[in-house]
Design a protein around this motif. Structure first.
Motif, PDB file in Angstrom:
ATOM      1  N   ARG A  12       0.845  -1.201   0.000  1.00  0.00           N
ATOM      2  CA  ARG A  12       0.000   0.000   0.000  1.00  0.00           C
ATOM      3  C   ARG A  12       0.881   1.252   0.000  1.00  0.00           C
ATOM      4  NH1 ARG A  12      -5.211   1.729   1.267  1.00  0.00           N
ATOM      5  NH2 ARG A  12      -5.852  -0.432   1.499  1.00  0.00           N
ATOM      6  N   ALA A  13       1.915   1.246   0.832  1.00  0.00           N
ATOM      7  CA  ALA A  13       2.810   2.411   0.905  1.00  0.00           C
ATOM      8  C   ALA A  13       3.534   2.622  -0.423  1.00  0.00           C
ATOM      9  CB  ALA A  13       3.814   2.220   2.036  1.00  0.00           C
ATOM     10  N   GLN A  14       3.966   1.532  -1.062  1.00  0.00           N
ATOM     11  CA  GLN A  14       4.628   1.633  -2.365  1.00  0.00           C
ATOM     12  C   GLN A  14       3.697   2.253  -3.404  1.00  0.00           C
ATOM     13  OE1 GLN A  14       5.570  -2.123  -4.181  1.00  0.00           O
ATOM     14  NE2 GLN A  14       6.471  -1.185  -6.009  1.00  0.00           N
ATOM     15  N   LEU A  15       2.447   1.785  -3.423  1.00  0.00           N
ATOM     16  CA  LEU A  15       1.484   2.300  -4.384  1.00  0.00           C
ATOM     17  C   LEU A  15       1.170   3.759  -4.106  1.00  0.00           C
ATOM     18  CD1 LEU A  15      -0.522   2.008  -6.696  1.00  0.00           C
ATOM     19  CD2 LEU A  15      -2.156   0.989  -5.097  1.00  0.00           C
ATOM     20  N   GLU A  16       0.906   4.105  -2.862  1.00  0.00           N
ATOM     21  CA  GLU A  16       0.550   5.485  -2.519  1.00  0.00           C
ATOM     22  C   GLU A  16       1.704   6.444  -2.813  1.00  0.00           C
ATOM     23  OE1 GLU A  16      -2.778   4.775   1.000  1.00  0.00           O
ATOM     24  OE2 GLU A  16      -0.684   5.074   1.567  1.00  0.00           O
ATOM     25  N   LYS A  17       2.925   6.026  -2.509  1.00  0.00           N
ATOM     26  CA  LYS A  17       4.087   6.879  -2.791  1.00  0.00           C
ATOM     27  C   LYS A  17       4.266   7.050  -4.294  1.00  0.00           C
ATOM     28  CE  LYS A  17       9.032   7.459  -1.874  1.00  0.00           C
ATOM     29  NZ  LYS A  17      10.247   6.873  -1.230  1.00  0.00           N
ATOM     30  N   GLY A  18       4.065   5.958  -5.054  1.00  0.00           N
ATOM     31  CA  GLY A  18       4.184   6.033  -6.504  1.00  0.00           C
ATOM     32  C   GLY A  18       3.149   6.958  -7.116  1.00  0.00           C
ATOM     33  N   LEU A  19       1.915   6.877  -6.631  1.00  0.00           N
ATOM     34  CA  LEU A  19       0.855   7.755  -7.114  1.00  0.00           C
ATOM     35  C   LEU A  19       1.171   9.221  -6.801  1.00  0.00           C
ATOM     36  CD1 LEU A  19      -2.215   5.594  -6.032  1.00  0.00           C
ATOM     37  CD2 LEU A  19      -1.553   6.101  -8.399  1.00  0.00           C
ATOM     38  N   GLU A  20       1.712   9.458  -5.620  1.00  0.00           N
ATOM     39  CA  GLU A  20       2.089  10.819  -5.234  1.00  0.00           C
ATOM     40  C   GLU A  20       3.200  11.342  -6.148  1.00  0.00           C
ATOM     41  OE1 GLU A  20       3.773  13.280  -1.331  1.00  0.00           O
ATOM     42  OE2 GLU A  20       3.349  11.130  -1.185  1.00  0.00           O
ATOM     43  N   THR A  21       4.175  10.490  -6.459  1.00  0.00           N
ATOM     44  CA  THR A  21       5.266  10.880  -7.346  1.00  0.00           C
ATOM     45  C   THR A  21       4.746  11.224  -8.735  1.00  0.00           C
ATOM     46  OG1 THR A  21       6.824   9.472  -6.140  1.00  0.00           O
ATOM     47  CG2 THR A  21       7.453  10.118  -8.371  1.00  0.00           C
ATOM     48  N   CYS A  26      -5.654  10.178  -5.414  1.00  0.00           N
ATOM     49  CA  CYS A  26      -6.316   8.875  -5.375  1.00  0.00           C
ATOM     50  C   CYS A  26      -6.973   8.702  -4.018  1.00  0.00           C
ATOM     51  CB  CYS A  26      -5.281   7.768  -5.615  1.00  0.00           C
ATOM     52  SG  CYS A  26      -5.947   6.137  -5.936  1.00  0.00           S
ATOM     53  N   SER A  27      -8.259   8.381  -4.010  1.00  0.00           N
ATOM     54  CA  SER A  27      -8.957   8.169  -2.748  1.00  0.00           C
ATOM     55  C   SER A  27      -8.544   6.836  -2.126  1.00  0.00           C
ATOM     56  CB  SER A  27     -10.473   8.176  -2.978  1.00  0.00           C
ATOM     57  OG  SER A  27     -10.868   7.027  -3.708  1.00  0.00           O
ATOM     58  N   ALA A  28      -8.828   6.682  -0.846  1.00  0.00           N
ATOM     59  CA  ALA A  28      -8.527   5.421  -0.166  1.00  0.00           C
ATOM     60  C   ALA A  28      -9.287   4.267  -0.811  1.00  0.00           C
ATOM     61  CB  ALA A  28      -8.876   5.531   1.323  1.00  0.00           C
ATOM     62  N   GLN A  29     -10.516   4.544  -1.252  1.00  0.00           N
ATOM     63  CA  GLN A  29     -11.308   3.504  -1.914  1.00  0.00           C
ATOM     64  C   GLN A  29     -10.658   3.077  -3.228  1.00  0.00           C
ATOM     65  OE1 GLN A  29     -15.306   4.652  -2.914  1.00  0.00           O
ATOM     66  NE2 GLN A  29     -15.844   2.653  -3.764  1.00  0.00           N
ATOM     67  N   GLN A  30     -10.135   4.030  -3.975  1.00  0.00           N
ATOM     68  CA  GLN A  30      -9.478   3.697  -5.237  1.00  0.00           C
ATOM     69  C   GLN A  30      -8.182   2.912  -5.007  1.00  0.00           C
ATOM     70  OE1 GLN A  30      -9.572   7.770  -6.658  1.00  0.00           O
ATOM     71  NE2 GLN A  30     -10.871   7.201  -8.390  1.00  0.00           N
ATOM     72  N   ALA A  61       4.639  -1.608  -9.526  1.00  0.00           N
ATOM     73  CA  ALA A  61       5.383  -0.670 -10.369  1.00  0.00           C
ATOM     74  C   ALA A  61       5.094  -0.879 -11.848  1.00  0.00           C
ATOM     75  CB  ALA A  61       6.884  -0.812 -10.094  1.00  0.00           C
ATOM     76  N   ARG A  62       5.231  -2.111 -12.319  1.00  0.00           N
ATOM     77  CA  ARG A  62       5.239  -2.376 -13.763  1.00  0.00           C
ATOM     78  C   ARG A  62       3.846  -2.587 -14.359  1.00  0.00           C
ATOM     79  NH1 ARG A  62       9.860  -6.814 -14.600  1.00  0.00           N
ATOM     80  NH2 ARG A  62       9.232  -6.498 -16.789  1.00  0.00           N
ATOM     81  N   HIS A  63       2.856  -2.771 -13.500  1.00  0.00           N
ATOM     82  CA  HIS A  63       1.485  -2.884 -13.983  1.00  0.00           C
ATOM     83  C   HIS A  63       0.637  -1.673 -13.564  1.00  0.00           C
ATOM     84  CE1 HIS A  63       2.237  -6.579 -15.842  1.00  0.00           C
ATOM     85  NE2 HIS A  63       1.879  -7.416 -14.896  1.00  0.00           N
ATOM     86  N   LEU A  64       0.514  -1.440 -12.259  1.00  0.00           N
ATOM     87  CA  LEU A  64      -0.367  -0.364 -11.796  1.00  0.00           C
ATOM     88  C   LEU A  64       0.195   1.020 -12.124  1.00  0.00           C
ATOM     89  CD1 LEU A  64      -1.618  -1.659  -8.313  1.00  0.00           C
ATOM     90  CD2 LEU A  64      -2.715  -1.879 -10.547  1.00  0.00           C
ATOM     91  N   LEU A  65       1.406   1.308 -11.637  1.00  0.00           N
ATOM     92  CA  LEU A  65       1.960   2.645 -11.830  1.00  0.00           C
ATOM     93  C   LEU A  65       2.276   2.916 -13.297  1.00  0.00           C
ATOM     94  CD1 LEU A  65       4.260   2.880  -8.672  1.00  0.00           C
ATOM     95  CD2 LEU A  65       1.983   3.887  -8.997  1.00  0.00           C
ATOM     96  N   ASP A  66       2.748   1.905 -14.005  1.00  0.00           N
ATOM     97  CA  ASP A  66       3.024   2.070 -15.432  1.00  0.00           C
ATOM     98  C   ASP A  66       1.743   2.420 -16.188  1.00  0.00           C
ATOM     99  OD1 ASP A  66       5.053   1.725 -17.668  1.00  0.00           O
ATOM    100  OD2 ASP A  66       3.524   0.324 -18.332  1.00  0.00           O
ATOM    101  N   VAL A 200       8.299   6.327 -14.578  1.00  0.00           N
ATOM    102  CA  VAL A 200       7.419   5.511 -13.742  1.00  0.00           C
ATOM    103  C   VAL A 200       8.186   5.060 -12.506  1.00  0.00           C
ATOM    104  CG1 VAL A 200       5.943   3.474 -13.650  1.00  0.00           C
ATOM    105  CG2 VAL A 200       6.221   4.713 -15.808  1.00  0.00           C
ATOM    106  N   PRO A 201       7.709   5.392 -11.308  1.00  0.00           N
ATOM    107  CA  PRO A 201       8.409   4.988 -10.093  1.00  0.00           C
ATOM    108  C   PRO A 201       8.607   3.466 -10.022  1.00  0.00           C
ATOM    109  CG  PRO A 201       6.683   6.573  -9.586  1.00  0.00           C
ATOM    110  CD  PRO A 201       6.506   6.200 -11.014  1.00  0.00           C
ATOM    111  N   GLY A 202       9.860   3.053  -9.845  1.00  0.00           N
ATOM    112  CA  GLY A 202      10.159   1.633  -9.715  1.00  0.00           C
ATOM    113  C   GLY A 202      10.380   0.904 -11.023  1.00  0.00           C
TER     114      GLY A 202
END
Length: 220
Positions: A12-21, A26-30, A61-66, A200-202
Motif C-alpha cells: 500500500r505504501a509503495q502504491l501510494e508513494k508512486g501515485l504521489e510521485t 487517489c482516494s482510499a477507496q481507489q 510498479a510495472r502494472h499499476l503505476l506504469d 514511472v516509479p520503480g
C-alpha cells in the motif's frame, strides 16, 4: 488461497508513494480497488499465467503505476483498450476515471474470463470486456480514444484499429524506447501529435506515450 494485498502495508505504501510521485490524487477507496485488482491478478496468474510478472511489488510498479502514468493524457468519454491482456492499462484507468466508459478487448478467452471476474468483483460499472480479434470487432459506435500497451507496432495498431476511432479521435500507444522506426511506417493520413517521455516509479528503462490522430486533408 487468494492473497489480500490491500492488507499488506508495504505494498500500500509503495502504491501510494508512486501515485504521489506521479502527481495523481487517489482516494482510499481507489487504492483499495487497485490492490484488490492486483490480488485477483496474483491469484489467477498462478493458474492461468496471465502475466510473466509474478512478484506483487514488481506488479505495483510495472502494472499499476506504469498504466496510471498515462492518466494525465486520457481524454474523451468512450475509450477502448486493445490487446488489453489482463486489463492493462484499462482496469487501473477505469478505477481512476469512473466518469468514463472503457471497453477492454482481447482475443484470448482465459484473459477475457479474468476481465469478467475482475469487473464483477471490483463492481466496475464503467467497464465491459470483449473477446475478439481487433480487426474483426465492429463497434456500435466509434471511440474517442483507442489505447494500447505493448500491443503491436504503432503502424500496425493504427492500421488494424482505424475503424474503431472517431474522425477527431486519438490513438494512444504506450511504448518502451521511442519507436522511431515504427513511426516512419505510419500511414500518410495519420500524424504524431506529441510524444511524452514517462518516468514511472520503480520502473527502469525508457517509457513513452505516443499520441496519434488523423492528419488534416490537404486541399488541392
Amino acid at each position: 488461497m487468494s492473497r489480500n494485498l490491500k492488507s499488506e502495508p508495504a505494498l500500500r505504501a509503495q502504491l501510494e508513494k508512486g501515485l504521489e510521485t506521479l502527481g495523481i490524487d487517489c482516494s482510499a477507496q481507489q487504492v483499495d480497488q487497485l490492490l484488490d485488482y492486483l490480488s485477483l491478478l496474483v491469484t489467477w496468474n498462478s493458474a492461468y499465467n496471465l502475466t510473466a510478472i509474478r512478484d506483487p511489488e514488481q506488479m505495483v510498479a510495472r502494472h499499476l503505476l506504469d498504466s496510471l502514468a498515462i492518466l494525465p493524457f486520457i481524454t474523451g468519454e468512450n475509450l477502448i483498450d486493445v490487446g488489453t491482456g489482463p486489463g492493462l492499462p484499462g482496469i487501473p484507468l477505469a478505477i481512476m476515471c469512473p466518469e468514463k466508459t472503457f471497453k477492454l478487448l482481447d482475443s484470448n478467452g482465459k484473459k477475457t474470463r479474468f476481465l469478467f471476474h475482475a469487473r464483477c468483483q471490483l463492481k466496475l460499472q464503467n467497464l465491459t470486456e470483449i473477446q475478439s480479434r481487433v480487426e474483426q470487432f465492429i463497434p456500435e459506435k466509434t471511440y474517442d480514444t483507442v489505447l494500447s500497451r505493448a500491443f503491436t507496432s504503432v503502424a500496425e495498431m493504427v492500421d488494424k484499429c482505424e475503424h474503431l476511432l472517431n474522425p477527431d479521435g486519438r490513438f494512444l500507444a504506450m511504448k518502451g524506447k521511442f519507436p522511431q522506426s515504427e513511426l516512419s511506417l505510419l500511414a500518410k493520413d495519420y500524424k504524431v501529435d506529441v510524444s511524452h517521455r514517462l518516468t514511472v516509479p520503480g520502473v527502469d528503462g525508457e517509457r513513452h506515450l505516443i499520441e496519434i490522430s488523423k492528419a488534416p486533408l490537404v486541399q488541392k
